[in-house]
Structures are given as C-alpha cells and as structure tokens.
Design an enzyme around this catalytic site. Sequence first.
Site, PDB file in Angstrom:
ATOM      1  CB  CYS A   1      -0.860  -0.003   1.040  1.00  0.00           C
ATOM      2  SG  CYS A   1      -1.864   1.312   2.127  1.00  0.00           S
TER       3      CYS A   1
ATOM      4  CB  CYS B   1      -0.023   2.319   3.515  1.00  0.00           C
ATOM      5  SG  CYS B   1      -1.364   1.578   3.475  1.00  0.00           S
TER       6      CYS B   1
END
Length: 109
Positions: free
Chosen positions: A33, A36
Amino acid sequence: MGEKMNAVTDAEFDQTVLKSDKPVLVDFWAEWCGPCRQVSPILEELAQDHSDKITFLKMNVDENPVTPSNYRVTGIPTINVYVNGELAKSIVGAKPKAALLKELAAFTD
C-alpha cells in the site's frame, strides 16, 4: 526518523489494545500500500511526541485478517483509536501531519 511503531497481531489485539489503560492508535496497513508508506513516517513522528498519552501500534492486514474484518476496515491506511475497549475514532486514508494532529487532538492534548 521517528520512533519505530510496534506491531500488534490478531492474537494480541484484545490484551494489547482493548484492555489498555490509555488510548491506543492502530495503523492498519499492508506492504503493497503506497499511501500506507506515506503515512508511516508521520505516525512514527507522532508516536515520538505523544507516546506518553497514546500508544501507537500498527497491524498488517494481510497477516492479520480477523481484527480488520471485525472493525470493518475496508480501505487502508485506516487509523483507528481505541479508548477503554471501544473504537473512538477512525481516520481513513493518508493525511498530512497537520490534519492527523487535528484529528488526534482529543487524545494527545
């Protein structure tokens, strides 16, 4: 670099997060991600500044599918704050430091 955030697993979640005597922030993330990875150093900085008032943890959703599912975490990064065993706040998506500080002010001031 900020303080390294400890990881929490499905198995430890109840004990470490829900039974904590201070608010706990859990960063739900995954290796793949991009957002993230953007938010991670910001959270590490916040952990360094506010770890006296709030515990900062991270949970890999790929390795720990049970807890994210229990809390309906459908998008990552999701940052949840738990107080006295209850979900008190949920922040979805990568946010700049100033926005995160504002969202977390109730727990850090």
